[in-house]
Motif scaffolding. Sequence first.
Motif, short mmCIF file in Angstrom:
data_model
loop_
_atom_site.label_atom_id
_atom_site.label_comp_id
_atom_site.label_asym_id
_atom_site.label_seq_id
_atom_site.Cartn_x
_atom_site.Cartn_y
_atom_site.Cartn_z
N SER A 85 0.79 -1.07 -0.09
CA SER A 85 0.06 0.11 -0.06
C SER A 85 0.86 1.23 -0.07
CB SER A 85 -0.85 0.13 1.28
OG SER A 85 -0.14 0.38 2.51
N VAL A 117 -2.46 -7.03 1.31
CA VAL A 117 -3.03 -5.78 0.86
C VAL A 117 -4.00 -5.27 2.05
CG1 VAL A 117 -2.76 -6.42 -1.65
CG2 VAL A 117 -4.78 -7.06 -0.46
N THR A 121 -10.77 -1.26 -0.02
CA THR A 121 -10.05 -1.16 -1.17
C THR A 121 -9.69 0.23 -1.53
OG1 THR A 121 -12.38 -0.54 -1.76
CG2 THR A 121 -11.94 -2.91 -1.94
N LYS A 122 -10.07 1.35 -0.85
CA LYS A 122 -9.60 2.66 -0.88
C LYS A 122 -8.05 2.84 -0.60
CE LYS A 122 -14.09 4.79 -0.32
NZ LYS A 122 -14.90 4.40 1.13
N ARG A 124 -5.77 0.50 -1.18
CA ARG A 124 -5.09 -0.47 -2.17
C ARG A 124 -4.38 0.46 -3.05
NH1 ARG A 124 -9.21 -5.12 -2.80
NH2 ARG A 124 -9.69 -5.82 -0.49
N ILE A 126 -2.73 -1.97 -5.49
CA ILE A 126 -2.83 -3.19 -6.53
C ILE A 126 -4.17 -3.65 -6.12
CG2 ILE A 126 -0.28 -3.38 -6.87
CD1 ILE A 126 -0.50 -6.01 -5.00
N ASN A 127 -4.97 -4.13 -7.10
CA ASN A 127 -6.23 -4.71 -6.99
C ASN A 127 -6.32 -6.08 -6.95
OD1 ASN A 127 -9.05 -4.70 -6.38
ND2 ASN A 127 -9.42 -4.24 -8.64
N VAL A 128 -5.69 -6.73 -6.11
CA VAL A 128 -5.83 -8.21 -5.99
C VAL A 128 -6.29 -8.72 -4.56
CG1 VAL A 128 -4.19 -8.43 -7.71
CG2 VAL A 128 -3.28 -8.42 -5.30
N THR A 129 -6.62 -9.93 -4.35
CA THR A 129 -6.86 -10.50 -3.02
C THR A 129 -6.61 -11.78 -2.80
OG1 THR A 129 -9.34 -10.93 -3.65
CG2 THR A 129 -8.93 -9.06 -2.79
N GLN A 133 -4.15 -14.08 -8.60
CA GLN A 133 -4.45 -12.65 -9.23
C GLN A 133 -2.95 -12.07 -9.15
OE1 GLN A 133 -7.42 -11.13 -6.84
NE2 GLN A 133 -9.16 -12.05 -8.08
N LYS A 137 -1.10 -10.54 -12.51
CA LYS A 137 -1.19 -9.18 -12.77
C LYS A 137 0.21 -8.22 -12.34
CE LYS A 137 -6.10 -8.12 -12.02
NZ LYS A 137 -7.06 -7.29 -11.22
#
Length: 180
Positions: A85, A117, A121-122, A124, A126-129, A133, A137
């Motif tokens: 982050s 992560v 979500t705000k 993050r 990188i958008n992975v969980t 992923q 990515k």
Amino acid sequence: MKDIYTIPTFSKNGALHCVIEIPGGTNKKIEFNAETKTFEIDQRNGTDRIIPFLPYPANYGFIPSTLSDRSLGGDGDALDILLISEALPTGTIVEAIPIGILKLLDKGEYDYKIICVPRDTKKRIINVTTYTQFLKKYRKAKDIIESWFLHYDTDGDALISEGWGDEKEALEEINKSLNH
């Protein structure tokens, strides 16, 4: 300051609590001192430990209420985390989602790093969980993280990588490390 080691490992909503010791982008090796309940720059040979390498690639810290058990080959410390982050101040407690585990050996002891992560979500970048992923990515980021840990301590013994595991392996290690 509240005793950070008494914070539960998981929040009420099931997210992982992470305590940030070292903000991403810094070279100071900061650690929580359980006796004084303060964050202090680690000492090596009587001087502040400043990493003579690239700065930490993400926020570094630990999972409260965990212990990497020496009798099981661990290093005797709380389980380490690397939270991907933006830089967060020392002492920040973050709810996170584990996405993988980097399995390192340090002088024959397990020194695993749980890669996370933020749950929010705000927060993050990188958008992975999941590990799948992350690999799909951000494979190069994974490679950079591993390379950084293998080479950052230019004054100490080199760490040895035993590879990576997915979020399920990370959770297994966390659960194995819970203080009972």
